[in-house]
Design a protein around this motif. Structure first.
Motif, short mmCIF file in Angstrom:
data_model
loop_
_atom_site.label_atom_id
_atom_site.label_comp_id
_atom_site.label_asym_id
_atom_site.label_seq_id
_atom_site.Cartn_x
_atom_site.Cartn_y
_atom_site.Cartn_z
N PHE A 264 4.79 4.46 3.90
CA PHE A 264 5.65 4.10 2.79
C PHE A 264 5.93 5.26 1.84
N LEU A 268 9.71 6.85 1.08
CA LEU A 268 10.33 6.87 -0.25
C LEU A 268 10.85 8.27 -0.58
N LEU A 285 4.60 4.35 -6.58
CA LEU A 285 5.02 3.12 -5.91
C LEU A 285 4.33 2.90 -4.57
N THR A 286 3.73 3.95 -4.01
CA THR A 286 3.18 3.88 -2.66
C THR A 286 2.17 2.76 -2.50
N GLY A 289 3.05 -1.77 -2.07
CA GLY A 289 3.25 -2.56 -0.87
C GLY A 289 1.94 -3.00 -0.22
N VAL A 327 16.46 -3.66 4.20
CA VAL A 327 16.07 -2.25 4.03
C VAL A 327 17.11 -1.34 4.69
N PHE A 336 18.55 1.93 -4.25
CA PHE A 336 17.09 1.93 -4.31
C PHE A 336 16.51 0.57 -4.70
N TYR A 339 16.46 -1.53 -1.68
CA TYR A 339 15.54 -0.93 -0.71
C TYR A 339 14.10 -1.30 -1.05
N LEU A 340 13.74 -1.20 -2.33
CA LEU A 340 12.38 -1.52 -2.75
C LEU A 340 12.08 -3.00 -2.53
N LEU A 344 9.14 -4.20 -0.02
CA LEU A 344 8.04 -5.03 -0.53
C LEU A 344 8.02 -6.39 0.16
#
Length: 455
Positions: A264, A268, A285-286, A289, A327, A336, A339-340, A344
């Motif tokens: 992940f 990103l 953010l890694t 998830g 995604v 983005f 995508y996030l 998730l």
């Protein structure tokens, strides 16, 4: 497992000696003695497994430190996150068998100390100028942490009565999986304080934790004498079509969780480099998830209990295919936020799927046992066979399922090599999830093939 001994013999209070009397299905024994001993073993097992998962996931963090001075392209970094998953998958089956061969306490001490094999040289060797071959060897060695899950689950399974095994194994698995976001938070802390120039600090943080896990296992865990491996059960399970059907489904759920957990942070940075120009930006953010995927796992089991494991798994794979589609759309549209949300969602549904597929395995053999008992009139023998095959299937499916982590990272690597982006990988994931929900329908839900009610 039941072991016959004098009812007055009490297990050791500290885990220093072998258990000589263990009757978890005896209500009086369980209340007076069993609960305390089983919980003590569970808590220490969770610690050891958590540290093992963290070491297994080290390279999901380490690649964020490998800047231009290391001379490694994105394809090379994805290979560094694929090899730990590969060794972890290979080791799961022998680690499962090692508990009965050497004893749960003894093997937990050994498996914890084995985590020093990758962690110590990583703390000493990783710096600019280190060869890629050396990094590959170090990355592969972290796969020893992937085997700890299998041996921990096999060990804890021996301590609890049947009515409490689901909750105990769920806690053990869920808290162990939290090792993935935990190591990523450690990496974030190092990046935010010391900077990207000090990757060696991340494995160094785990050196005392590894020692603590080994010492705690030596002090407070128990060996369960009398447990034994049944190679016949493994052979019998390997001949069952359900073993390979469930293994493929577990590749889609657990394989996705561990593979995305490893990849992940890199994804990103590569997909949205303008938004995440530095490793610190991506590291914020890694961990999200894997954290969500770990915490949501028990929900999959609960939904499976209420609605049926096959039904939850079927709809879950449809949701995973939709998440991968979102995604892909967001990556092409450079959105983005979408995508996030999509990524998730993949973590959420991989976590739910972990729980629901795990619940399907014993349900399959319970249903088969009921059908066998109806024909033979011998329910005890049918139930005993179901438990043997169930345990063997969990070991095989766990080993095969972990290989999904390899496939995810190899898919990303090949996609970037061929197309320069991850679009081909997302298409491959959609195709795999479509295969999984079609398989679930064909084998477990299609009315004309519905021979295993309750699954």
């Amino acid at each position: 497992m039941s072991m016959l001994a004098s009812p007055t013999t009490r297990p050791p209070a500290s885990g220093r000696g072998p258990l000589t009397d263990w009757r978890p299905e005896d209500p009086e024994f369980w209340v007076t003695t069993g609960t305390h001993v089983a919980r003590r073993n569970l808590y220490v097992s969770i610690l050891a497994e958590h540290v093992g998962f963290s070491v297994w996931s080290l390279w999901s963090v380490m690649v964020l430190f490998l800047g231009p001075e290391y001379g490694i392209d994105p394809a090379g970094k994805f290979l560094l996150t694929a090899v730990p998953a590969a060794l972890g998958a290979v080791l799961r089956l022998p680690y499962t068998l090692a508990v009965a061969r050497f004893g749960g306490r003894n093997w937990t001490v050994v498996s914890a100390l084995l985590l020093l094999v990758p962690a110590l040289p990583m703390a000493l060797l990783i710096k600019p100028g280190v060869s890629y071959a050396t990094l590959m060897v170090l990355a592969c060695l972290t796969g020893v942490g992937g085997g700890n899950f299998a041996s921990s689950m096999a060990n804890i399974n021996l301590f609890f009565p049947e009515r409490l095994k689901g909750r105990a194994l769920g806690l053990n698995a869920g808290c162990g999986n939290l090792g993935v976001p935990a190591v990523q938070l450690v990496g974030l802390a190092v990046l935010a304080t010391a900077g990207a120039a000090y990757p060696r600090l991340v494995p160094a943080v785990y050196l005392p934790l590894i020692a603590l896990a080994a010492l705690a296992a030596a002090r407070w865990l128990d060996n369960m004498p009398g447990s034994r491996n049944e190679p016949g059960a493994l052979r019998a399970a390997a001949r069952q079509p359900h073993t390979w059907a469930m293994s493929l489904l577990y590749v889609g759920t657990f394989g996705s969780f561990i593979g995305f957990g490893f990849a992940f942070g890199q994804i990103l940075q590569l997909q949205f480099h303008d938004r995440f120009p530095t490793s610190v930006d991506a590291a914020w953010l890694t961990f999200l998830g894997p954290l969500i995927g770990s915490l949501i796992r028990p929900l999959g089991g609960q939904l499976a209990d209420r609605l049926g494991g096959a039904r939850v798994t079927f709809w879950n794979f449809i949701a995973m295919a939709a998440g991968a589609g979102l995604v892909l759309y967001a990556a092409r549209d450079r959105s983005f936020p979408l995508y996030l949300v999509g990524f998730l969602a993949l973590f959420v549904f991989s976590g739910i799927g972990n729980g629901s597929t795990y619940k399907m395995i014993p349900a399959i053999f319970r249903a088969r046992a009921a059908r066998e008992a109806a024909l033979t009139g011998d329910r005890e023998t049918a139930d005993r066979r179901a438990r043997r095959l169930s345990g063997a299937l969990i070991g095989i499916a766990g080993a095969v399922g972990a290989s999904g982590g390899v496939l995810v990272n190899v898919a990303f690597r090949q996609s970037f090599l061929v197309a320069g982006n991850a679009d081909l990988a997302y298409l491959a994931f959609i195709g795999w999830y479509a295969l999984c929900f079609a398989l679930t329908w064909a084998v477990y839900l299609r009315p004309s093939r519905r021979t295993l009610p309750g699954v």
